[in-house]
Design a protein around this motif. Sequence first.
Motif, PDB file in Angstrom:
ATOM      1  N   SER A   4     -16.729  73.144  35.605  1.00  0.00           N
ATOM      2  CA  SER A   4     -15.572  72.308  35.288  1.00  0.00           C
ATOM      3  C   SER A   4     -15.830  71.414  34.084  1.00  0.00           C
ATOM      4  N   ILE A   5     -17.065  71.377  33.610  1.00  0.00           N
ATOM      5  CA  ILE A   5     -17.363  70.577  32.417  1.00  0.00           C
ATOM      6  C   ILE A   5     -17.994  71.454  31.341  1.00  0.00           C
ATOM      7  N   ALA A   6     -17.856  70.989  30.089  1.00  0.00           N
ATOM      8  CA  ALA A   6     -18.593  71.594  28.981  1.00  0.00           C
ATOM      9  C   ALA A   6     -19.589  70.534  28.508  1.00  0.00           C
ATOM     10  N   VAL A   7     -20.687  71.001  27.971  1.00  0.00           N
ATOM     11  CA  VAL A   7     -21.815  70.108  27.741  1.00  0.00           C
ATOM     12  C   VAL A   7     -22.043  69.864  26.246  1.00  0.00           C
ATOM     13  N   HIS A  19     -11.442  64.842  30.505  1.00  0.00           N
ATOM     14  CA  HIS A  19     -10.306  65.377  29.728  1.00  0.00           C
ATOM     15  C   HIS A  19     -10.769  66.312  28.612  1.00  0.00           C
ATOM     16  N   ARG A  20     -11.782  65.853  27.851  1.00  0.00           N
ATOM     17  CA  ARG A  20     -12.226  66.675  26.704  1.00  0.00           C
ATOM     18  C   ARG A  20     -12.810  67.995  27.175  1.00  0.00           C
ATOM     19  N   ASP A  32     -17.122  64.470  27.313  1.00  0.00           N
ATOM     20  CA  ASP A  32     -16.477  63.161  27.431  1.00  0.00           C
ATOM     21  C   ASP A  32     -17.491  62.024  27.440  1.00  0.00           C
ATOM     22  N   GLY A  33     -18.766  62.362  27.269  1.00  0.00           N
ATOM     23  CA  GLY A  33     -19.815  61.338  27.209  1.00  0.00           C
ATOM     24  C   GLY A  33     -20.345  60.936  28.571  1.00  0.00           C
ATOM     25  N   ASN A  34     -19.935  61.625  29.621  1.00  0.00           N
ATOM     26  CA  ASN A  34     -20.480  61.310  30.949  1.00  0.00           C
ATOM     27  C   ASN A  34     -21.945  61.731  31.028  1.00  0.00           C
ATOM     28  N   PHE A  45     -11.242  71.524  26.198  1.00  0.00           N
ATOM     29  CA  PHE A  45     -12.125  72.459  25.493  1.00  0.00           C
ATOM     30  C   PHE A  45     -12.230  73.788  26.250  1.00  0.00           C
ATOM     31  N   LEU A  46     -12.368  73.706  27.579  1.00  0.00           N
ATOM     32  CA  LEU A  46     -12.509  74.944  28.368  1.00  0.00           C
ATOM     33  C   LEU A  46     -11.224  75.775  28.302  1.00  0.00           C
ATOM     34  N   GLU A  47     -10.087  75.088  28.220  1.00  0.00           N
ATOM     35  CA  GLU A  47      -8.822  75.829  28.043  1.00  0.00           C
ATOM     36  C   GLU A  47      -8.806  76.539  26.695  1.00  0.00           C
TER      37      GLU A  47
END
Length: 422
Positions: A32-35, A6-7, A47-49, A11-13
């Motif tokens: 699809s993710i930000a780091v 979700h985060r 998101d802590g993944n 954030f990417l949006e």
Amino acid sequence: MVKNIHRSKSFLEKISKIVPGGANSNVRTRNSIAVSGGEGALLFDLDGNRYIDYILGFGSVILGHGNETVNQFVYQSIKKGASFAFTTESEYRVCKKIVEVSPSVEMVRLCNSGSEAAITAFRIAKTVTGGSVAIKIQGDYNGGFDILAHDVPGVDGDNLDQGPFPIGTGFYKDVKKSIITIPFNDINLLENILSSKKGEIAVVFMEPILGNVAAIMPNLDYLKAVRDMCTHYGVILVFDEVKTGFRVGLQGAQGLFGINSDLTMYGKALANGFPIAAIGGKKELMELVRPGKVFHCGTYYGNLASTSAAEMVLSILSESDYTSLFRKGEKLAQGICDRLMQVGILSQWNGIGSMFGITIGDSKPIDYKTWWKNTDRKLWVNISEIMRNYGILSDDFIGLFFLSFAHTDEHIEETLKIFEET
Ligand SMILES: Cc1ncc(COP(=O)(O)O)c(C=O)c1O
């Protein structure tokens, strides 16, 4: 298992409103993710993944993320400043080390990116040969320079004969007059072009291992013939070792195959992710790089943050055990193919342990076209997406995996277990 993103998503949006595509590089707009950061072989998203990372900053991060020894050395160095408009001793030490370890580099100039190294290489080649056309390999990426950014990964492999196709818009008019693209591992076509266009061709750019297409390996006789042919026709051979340099061995692909180029481009693994690249080669070619001759200039070229990172990286790599890195990579590569076979999917791995590519299909690709036509690229996209959802990050298009010295046998086993279970 990745719980939610979700985060990352929101954030990417948010960033997409002020940064086109939500990223500062076109390739990264697919993400699809930000780091939030990394640690050794691991990467963490907003998101802590937790992910085991086989992308490694597109191959730059050879020692693992956040290497403490490199970071401390950089920190101590830049306490004195980062950019001076004067030459530093750190620049000398990096360049000296590059010259020492590179089989064919007698002199070298630093810059910030592989793309810039390619621009200088092309200028040197044009100056010395009087030719104006570059030959490049289909599927190679030799940087974003207008002339070379043709027939790179992503272009339609079915219609290559009608190319070359640019990677984007806004290039110089008539740019196609300066570029010819040819398949990897095909010596006859290269010879035809060199003999029929004598005096026109300045340079052949080549990734000695096709690092931008699933790490397709060269046929050794082909590589030797390319070397001999360039010498025979008076054309400059540039090995683009931006991916292979310091990664497939301290001496790069040239050390691995025992075949040297006239000019060599380095980048990526040179500084474990800090921005630095290099163009080096024979003394008589590199001496052309000087005021009034070949132009090579940049405010940040040789900045202390990057050169001190490179100094420490090269010093660590000189003492590192590449054999164990290759062994781990080969175990992973073969393990992935074996597990795919268990569910009836025939696959191959190409390259070597520290940089390998997985291709789905019953034959090893030999060039961009055979990779495009004969491998199930869509299936690989699906597999890598599933893996990403289970915390394994690898390239979702060209099937490439990078390994770092921070990857342990436990990381490899965890990855293979996830492959098996999913
Ligand atoms: C083989 C190769 N050459 C050149 C480049 C361009 O380097 P940079 O992105 O630093 O401009 C890349 C980038 O991925 C590459 O893979």
